[in-house]
Write an enzyme that holds these catalytic residues in place. Structure first.
Site, PDB file in Angstrom:
ATOM      1  N   HIS A  92      29.630  40.477  43.699  1.00 15.35           N
ATOM      2  CA  HIS A  92      30.071  40.603  43.008  1.00 15.35           C
ATOM      3  C   HIS A  92      28.561  41.133  41.744  1.00 15.35           C
ATOM      4  O   HIS A  92      28.228  40.583  40.950  1.00 15.35           O
ATOM      5  CB  HIS A  92      30.841  39.265  42.478  1.00 15.35           C
ATOM      6  CG  HIS A  92      30.777  39.634  40.606  1.00 15.35           C
ATOM      7  ND1 HIS A  92      32.058  40.701  40.069  1.00 15.35           N
ATOM      8  CD2 HIS A  92      31.161  38.608  39.550  1.00 15.35           C
ATOM      9  CE1 HIS A  92      32.327  40.283  39.165  1.00 15.35           C
ATOM     10  NE2 HIS A  92      31.259  39.282  38.803  1.00 15.35           N
ATOM     11  N   GLU A 135      34.318  30.982  47.054  1.00 15.14           N
ATOM     12  CA  GLU A 135      32.107  30.671  47.284  1.00 15.14           C
ATOM     13  C   GLU A 135      31.859  29.869  47.928  1.00 15.14           C
ATOM     14  O   GLU A 135      32.466  29.039  47.810  1.00 15.14           O
ATOM     15  CB  GLU A 135      31.838  31.437  46.410  1.00 15.14           C
ATOM     16  CG  GLU A 135      32.231  32.275  44.635  1.00 15.14           C
ATOM     17  CD  GLU A 135      31.171  33.917  46.002  1.00 15.14           C
ATOM     18  OE1 GLU A 135      30.892  34.411  47.211  1.00 15.14           O
ATOM     19  OE2 GLU A 135      32.263  35.041  45.897  1.00 15.14           O
ATOM     20  N   ARG A 179      37.494  38.474  38.929  1.00 13.57           N
ATOM     21  CA  ARG A 179      37.672  36.749  38.920  1.00 13.57           C
ATOM     22  C   ARG A 179      38.525  36.691  39.922  1.00 13.57           C
ATOM     23  O   ARG A 179      39.745  37.869  40.046  1.00 13.57           O
ATOM     24  CB  ARG A 179      37.814  36.129  37.571  1.00 13.57           C
ATOM     25  CG  ARG A 179      37.218  36.386  36.436  1.00 13.57           C
ATOM     26  CD  ARG A 179      36.055  35.272  36.983  1.00 13.57           C
ATOM     27  NE  ARG A 179      35.154  35.592  36.228  1.00 13.57           N
ATOM     28  CZ  ARG A 179      33.692  35.802  35.799  1.00 13.57           C
ATOM     29  NH1 ARG A 179      33.658  36.735  36.452  1.00 13.57           N
ATOM     30  NH2 ARG A 179      32.850  35.576  34.587  1.00 13.57           N
TER      31      ARG A 179
END
Length: 165
Positions: free
Chosen positions: A121, A102, A73
């Site tokens: 990701h 993001e 994360r």
């Protein structure tokens, strides 16, 4: 080339994996563990305890030139501290499969730093992971049809939810 494996955490691991570890610690042992590591791979959950854990103190405790890879994360890193340390010998390389925001700013200093490699990701996107996800979804649908609760439920069921769900 020899490899030493260390881990820290609160979750018990599988016994066959535990046997591969030369050292295991808890959160308080982190400065000692990172001080011995040439490579640190972050795979932990983002919680109140781990948010910003890769901060100035963490990076100062690291071996000079440490390589850090974050596949967990984005919030695990204190980006101000990372930003400051990238231009020193403290960080040798930084791999980010997750970002702090993001969408991320393509002009951000970290995005363009020569020691940084960023990927979307998708590290866990493999044929096996897709098959496993499909199997999990199918099993959960079966449970729902049988009137059983979800295997893992992350929120409470609201009384006003439609029966169609």
């Amino acid at each position: 080339m020899g490899v030493r494996r260390s881990a820290w955490g609160t979750n018990p691991s599988d016994s066959h994996l535990e046997a591969e570890l030369q050292q295991r610690g808890v959160f308080q042992d982190l400065p000692n563990l990172v001080g011995q590591a040439d490579l640190i791979v972050l795979t932990c959950s983002l919680t109140d305890a781990t948010r910003g854990m890769v901060d100035r103190a963490f990076l100062t405790a690291c071996k000079p030139g440490v390589r850090i890879i974050n596949v967990a994360r984005g919030g695990l890193l204190d980006y101000d501290a990372v930003n400051d340390m990238l231009d020193t010998d403290a960080i040798g390389a930084l791999g980010l499969d997750v970002q702090w925001q993001e969408p991320w700013d393509p002009q951000h200093y970290i995005t363009n730093h020569p020691k940084v490699i960023m990927t979307p990701h998708v590290a866990g996107v493999t044929e096996l992971s897709y098959r496993t996800m499909a199997q999990v979804v199918a099993n959960e649908v079966r449970r729902h049809v049988q009137g059983l609760p979800p295997t893992i439920q992350l929120n409470s069921i609201r009384q006003s939810m439609p029966d169609a769900l």
